[in-house]
Scaffold this active site. Structure first.
Site, PDB file in Angstrom:
ATOM      1  N   ALA A   1       7.951  -1.568   4.023  1.00  0.00           N
ATOM      2  CA  ALA A   1       8.513  -2.692   4.909  1.00  0.00           C
ATOM      3  C   ALA A   1       7.408  -2.864   5.863  1.00  0.00           C
ATOM      4  CB  ALA A   1       9.767  -2.467   5.663  1.00  0.00           C
ATOM      5  N   ASP A   2       7.389  -4.080   6.411  1.00  0.00           N
ATOM      6  CA  ASP A   2       6.278  -4.417   7.349  1.00  0.00           C
ATOM      7  C   ASP A   2       7.129  -4.211   8.905  1.00  0.00           C
ATOM      8  OD1 ASP A   2       4.436  -5.837   5.988  1.00  0.00           O
ATOM      9  OD2 ASP A   2       5.978  -7.093   5.389  1.00  0.00           O
TER      10      ASP A   2
ATOM     11  N   LYS B   1       9.999  -7.858   5.359  1.00  0.00           N
ATOM     12  CA  LYS B   1       9.336  -7.650   4.368  1.00  0.00           C
ATOM     13  C   LYS B   1       8.406  -8.937   3.929  1.00  0.00           C
ATOM     14  CE  LYS B   1      10.545  -5.206   0.929  1.00  0.00           C
ATOM     15  NZ  LYS B   1       9.211  -4.407   0.910  1.00  0.00           N
ATOM     16  N   GLY B   2       7.508  -8.879   2.908  1.00  0.00           N
ATOM     17  CA  GLY B   2       6.741  -9.798   2.638  1.00  0.00           C
ATOM     18  C   GLY B   2       5.451 -10.111   3.073  1.00  0.00           C
TER      19      GLY B   2
ATOM     20  N   SER C   1       0.786  -1.294  -0.112  1.00  0.00           N
ATOM     21  CA  SER C   1      -0.105   0.091   0.240  1.00  0.00           C
ATOM     22  C   SER C   1       0.935   1.243   0.001  1.00  0.00           C
ATOM     23  CB  SER C   1      -0.929   0.007   0.978  1.00  0.00           C
ATOM     24  OG  SER C   1      -0.299  -0.122   2.565  1.00  0.00           O
TER      25      SER C   1
ATOM     26  N   GLU D   1      11.163  -8.791  -4.561  1.00  0.00           N
ATOM     27  CA  GLU D   1      11.644  -7.643  -3.713  1.00  0.00           C
ATOM     28  C   GLU D   1      13.003  -7.696  -3.526  1.00  0.00           C
ATOM     29  OE1 GLU D   1       8.875  -7.490  -0.517  1.00  0.00           O
ATOM     30  OE2 GLU D   1       7.382  -6.186  -1.735  1.00  0.00           O
TER      31      GLU D   1
HETATM   32  C1  5RP Z   1       5.136  -6.731   0.284  1.00  0.00           C
HETATM   33  C2  5RP Z   1       6.069  -6.060   1.379  1.00  0.00           C
HETATM   34  C3  5RP Z   1       5.500  -4.702   1.585  1.00  0.00           C
HETATM   35  O1  5RP Z   1       6.423  -3.683   1.348  1.00  0.00           O
HETATM   36  C4  5RP Z   1       5.178  -4.666   3.032  1.00  0.00           C
HETATM   37  O2  5RP Z   1       4.172  -5.521   3.279  1.00  0.00           O
HETATM   38  C5  5RP Z   1       4.747  -3.200   3.462  1.00  0.00           C
HETATM   39  O3  5RP Z   1       3.286  -3.182   2.779  1.00  0.00           O
HETATM   40  P1  5RP Z   1       2.388  -1.924   3.324  1.00  0.00           P
HETATM   41  O4  5RP Z   1       3.237  -0.772   2.480  1.00  0.00           O
HETATM   42  O5  5RP Z   1       1.201  -2.209   2.603  1.00  0.00           O
HETATM   43  O6  5RP Z   1       2.418  -1.697   4.773  1.00  0.00           O
HETATM   44  O7  5RP Z   1       6.919  -6.402   1.575  1.00  0.00           O
HETATM   45  O8  5RP Z   1       5.558  -8.008   0.176  1.00  0.00           O
END
Ligand code: 5RP
Length: 222
Positions: free
Chosen positions: A87-88, A98-99, A34, A107
């Site tokens: 990133a998460d 991430k992921g 997002s 990525e």
């Molecule tokens: C996807 C990722 C995204 O970068 C991660 O999940 C962050 O997502 P968001 O910006 O929606 O919080 O690693 O595989």
């Protein structure tokens, strides 16, 4: 500010960061999620100032094309000058988990080919120790149970992400209850399990710059 407003703010900051370095031959790396989507939407205004992008997922490629930005295969391009992604979780060393969107393998490949990795994240993603967010591990489907047993030996509680097939045709195990004190060592250890395609620790190749959105504005952390 809401989390969405913070995501918008860091996406805008990333555009300001890359704009001076773009040329009409530039092909940049673009991430998934997002926050990355907000960056893609803003990148549309620069589409005439760059050649195109390499996307880390089919979803991002579709969104880029929707804005008239050409997408290239990484093999056609070689290195990319910059990779922008969310990133998460991210720590003070700019190691990341991430992921969350299951795009970790592509990525990590695009990040490996990037001269510079700019991570864009709202303040909720900054942590002292990685691991509250369950660490994703992409596995070859036939190895899923074996890899899960090996992850248990490392102290994790892996859970199969039901119904998710990655862009590479693989499956995801999410590692719960797994605080990671040494992300560089753990990234290598998990990658060494037979059947693992990639794990979501981005530590050996972390970010070079974190644009972190908070109430006081966007912080620039290196
Ligand atoms: C996807 C990722 C995204 O970068 C991660 O999940 C962050 O997502 P968001 O910006 O929606 O919080 O690693 O595989």
């Amino acid at each position: 500010m809401t989390q969405d407003e913070l995501k918008d703010a860091v996406a805008a900051a990333a555009i300001d960061e890359i704009r001076p370095h773009l040329g009409r031959d530039s092909v940049i790396g673009v991430g998934t999620g997002s926050t990355a989507n907000r960056f893609i939407d803003r990148l549309a205004s620069l589409r005439d100032d760059l050649r195109g992008a390499v996307a880390s997922s089919e979803a991002s490629a579709e969104r880029l094309r929707g804005h008239g930005i050409e997408c290239f295969e990484l093999n056609e391009v070689g290195t990319v000058p910059v990779y922008v992604d969310g990133a998460d979780e991210v720590n003070a060393h700019l190691h990341m988990i991430k992921g969350g969107g299951a795009a970790l393998t592509r990525e990590k490949i695009v990040a490996a080919c990037a001269e510079r990795f700019i991570c864009i994240a709202d303040g909720s993603k900054k942590v002292a120790t990685l691991g509250d967010f369950p660490l994703p591990v992409e596995v070859i489907p036939m190895a899923r149970s074996y890899v899960a047993r090996e992850l248990v030996k490392l102290g994790a509680d892996p859970v199969y992400r039901q119904g998710v097939i990655t862009d590479n045709g693989n499956q995801i195990l999410d590692c719960y209850e797994f605080m990671i004190e040494d992300p560089v060592a753990m990234e290598a250890r998990i990658d060494a399990i037979v059947g693992v395609v990639t794990n979501g620790l981005f530590a050996a190749r972390g970010a070079d710059l974190l644009l972190l959105g908070g109430e006081q504005g966007v912080e620039r952390l290196t």
